[in-house]
Design a protein around this motif. Structure first.
Motif, PDB file in Angstrom:
ATOM      1  N   TYR A   1       0.842  -1.193   0.000  1.00 54.65           N
ATOM      2  CA  TYR A   1       0.000   0.000   0.000  1.00 54.65           C
ATOM      3  C   TYR A   1       0.878   1.244   0.000  1.00 54.65           C
ATOM      4  O   TYR A   1       2.000   1.237   0.507  1.00 54.65           O
ATOM      5  CB  TYR A   1      -0.996  -0.004   1.160  1.00 54.65           C
ATOM      6  CG  TYR A   1      -0.425   0.096   2.558  1.00 54.65           C
ATOM      7  CD1 TYR A   1      -0.660   1.232   3.331  1.00 54.65           C
ATOM      8  CD2 TYR A   1       0.311  -0.940   3.127  1.00 54.65           C
ATOM      9  CE1 TYR A   1      -0.168   1.328   4.623  1.00 54.65           C
ATOM     10  CE2 TYR A   1       0.797  -0.856   4.413  1.00 54.65           C
ATOM     11  CZ  TYR A   1       0.559   0.283   5.166  1.00 54.65           C
ATOM     12  OH  TYR A   1       1.048   0.372   6.449  1.00 54.65           O
TER      13      TYR A   1
ATOM     14  N   THR B   1      -2.678  -3.088  -4.492  1.00 57.13           N
ATOM     15  CA  THR B   1      -2.896  -2.540  -3.159  1.00 57.13           C
ATOM     16  C   THR B   1      -3.645  -3.506  -2.240  1.00 57.13           C
ATOM     17  O   THR B   1      -4.489  -4.282  -2.699  1.00 57.13           O
ATOM     18  CB  THR B   1      -3.655  -1.205  -3.204  1.00 57.13           C
ATOM     19  OG1 THR B   1      -3.664  -0.645  -1.877  1.00 57.13           O
ATOM     20  CG2 THR B   1      -5.086  -1.379  -3.679  1.00 57.13           C
TER      21      THR B   1
ATOM     22  N   PRO C   1      -7.339  -0.476  -0.553  1.00 52.30           N
ATOM     23  CA  PRO C   1      -8.077   0.237  -1.603  1.00 52.30           C
ATOM     24  C   PRO C   1      -8.854   1.453  -1.109  1.00 52.30           C
ATOM     25  O   PRO C   1      -9.227   2.299  -1.929  1.00 52.30           O
ATOM     26  CB  PRO C   1      -9.017  -0.833  -2.163  1.00 52.30           C
ATOM     27  CG  PRO C   1      -9.182  -1.812  -1.053  1.00 52.30           C
ATOM     28  CD  PRO C   1      -7.875  -1.821  -0.321  1.00 52.30           C
TER      29      PRO C   1
ATOM     30  N   ASP D   1      -5.914   3.871  -1.577  1.00 57.81           N
ATOM     31  CA  ASP D   1      -5.192   3.731  -2.847  1.00 57.81           C
ATOM     32  C   ASP D   1      -6.148   3.741  -4.035  1.00 57.81           C
ATOM     33  O   ASP D   1      -6.494   2.714  -4.609  1.00 57.81           O
ATOM     34  CB  ASP D   1      -4.339   2.456  -2.838  1.00 57.81           C
ATOM     35  CG  ASP D   1      -3.119   2.601  -1.958  1.00 57.81           C
ATOM     36  OD1 ASP D   1      -2.744   3.741  -1.635  1.00 57.81           O
ATOM     37  OD2 ASP D   1      -2.541   1.562  -1.593  1.00 57.81           O
TER      38      ASP D   1
ATOM     39  N   LEU E   1      -2.427   5.610  -6.838  1.00 60.63           N
ATOM     40  CA  LEU E   1      -1.523   4.581  -7.356  1.00 60.63           C
ATOM     41  C   LEU E   1      -0.703   5.095  -8.528  1.00 60.63           C
ATOM     42  O   LEU E   1       0.486   4.802  -8.628  1.00 60.63           O
ATOM     43  CB  LEU E   1      -2.304   3.337  -7.775  1.00 60.63           C
ATOM     44  CG  LEU E   1      -2.760   2.432  -6.646  1.00 60.63           C
ATOM     45  CD1 LEU E   1      -3.649   1.328  -7.185  1.00 60.63           C
ATOM     46  CD2 LEU E   1      -1.582   1.848  -5.901  1.00 60.63           C
TER      47      LEU E   1
ATOM     48  N   THR F   1      -5.966  -1.533  -8.108  1.00 56.39           N
ATOM     49  CA  THR F   1      -6.827  -1.361  -6.944  1.00 56.39           C
ATOM     50  C   THR F   1      -8.217  -1.868  -7.292  1.00 56.39           C
ATOM     51  O   THR F   1      -8.362  -2.711  -8.172  1.00 56.39           O
ATOM     52  CB  THR F   1      -6.846   0.117  -6.489  1.00 56.39           C
ATOM     53  OG1 THR F   1      -7.536   0.218  -5.248  1.00 56.39           O
ATOM     54  CG2 THR F   1      -7.445   1.060  -7.506  1.00 56.39           C
TER      55      THR F   1
ATOM     56  N   PRO G   1      -9.358  -6.351  -4.632  1.00 52.44           N
ATOM     57  CA  PRO G   1      -8.001  -6.612  -4.124  1.00 52.44           C
ATOM     58  C   PRO G   1      -7.984  -7.756  -3.108  1.00 52.44           C
ATOM     59  O   PRO G   1      -7.008  -8.513  -3.039  1.00 52.44           O
ATOM     60  CB  PRO G   1      -7.591  -5.284  -3.474  1.00 52.44           C
ATOM     61  CG  PRO G   1      -8.438  -4.258  -4.130  1.00 52.44           C
ATOM     62  CD  PRO G   1      -9.738  -4.952  -4.437  1.00 52.44           C
TER      63      PRO G   1
END
Length: 168
Positions: free
Chosen positions: A38, A72, A75, A78, A83, A98, A104
């Protein structure tokens, strides 16, 4: 790594840093170094992703066409835009992925990645515990190797090149 190499990796649907929905078949089209982390990580993720980028540069200098991917485990923070900023700094060819929480999460499960978010909704600076391996995926073969944190960029590049050579 219990369960054998065949149990690592698999199908995923995620959102790329450009906002497009992508699958593993669209992302893993050449030898690919996959890392779960992350962008708010204070220590492990920046070092590991830079190490992966350095290994990719070594491989590219040797004529090995390689892809780096950052998926990631956070999320909520991110977003595709976050990102994109992160991966653009780390390596010009790195792809950030993501999606809504379940996407994810499903990818992490497919790769047998442990993670635990400490987001209780009250602290914007929460941390996320997570596995810190980089996975080498080959399009025709799937998972072939993992790299722990101690592996240097040159060691990663050398081992990756061996797998790519053996697969071709």
């Amino acid at each position: 790594m219990a369960g054998g190499a065949g149990s690592i990796g698999g199908p995923f649907t995620l959102v790329s840093e450009t906002g497009e929905t992508v699958t593993e078949q669209e992302v893993i089209t050449r030898p690919t170094l996959v890392y779960f982390g992350y962008t708010f990580c204070p220590d492990v993720c920046p070092l590991d992703t830079v190490r992966n980028a350095e290994a990719a540069d070594v491989l590219e200098a040797e004529g090995v066409d390689i892809q780096t991917v950052f998926i990631t485990v956070d999320p909520n923070r991110d977003t595709p835009e976050v990102l994109a900023s992160f991966t653009d700094i780390v390596h010009e060819d790195m792809i950030g992925l993501t999606g809504p929480q379940e996407q994810p999460h499903a990818a992490a499960q497919a790769y047998r990645v442990y993670y635990n978010s400490h987001d209780d909704g009250t602290d914007p600076y929460y941390l996320v515990d997570h596995t810190a391996f980089t996975y080498l995926m080959l399009p025709e073969h799937g998972f072939v190797e993992f790299f722990p944190r101690e592996v240097t960029p040159d060691q990663m590049a050398s081992r990756t090149a061996c797998f790519v050579d053996a697969a071709s």
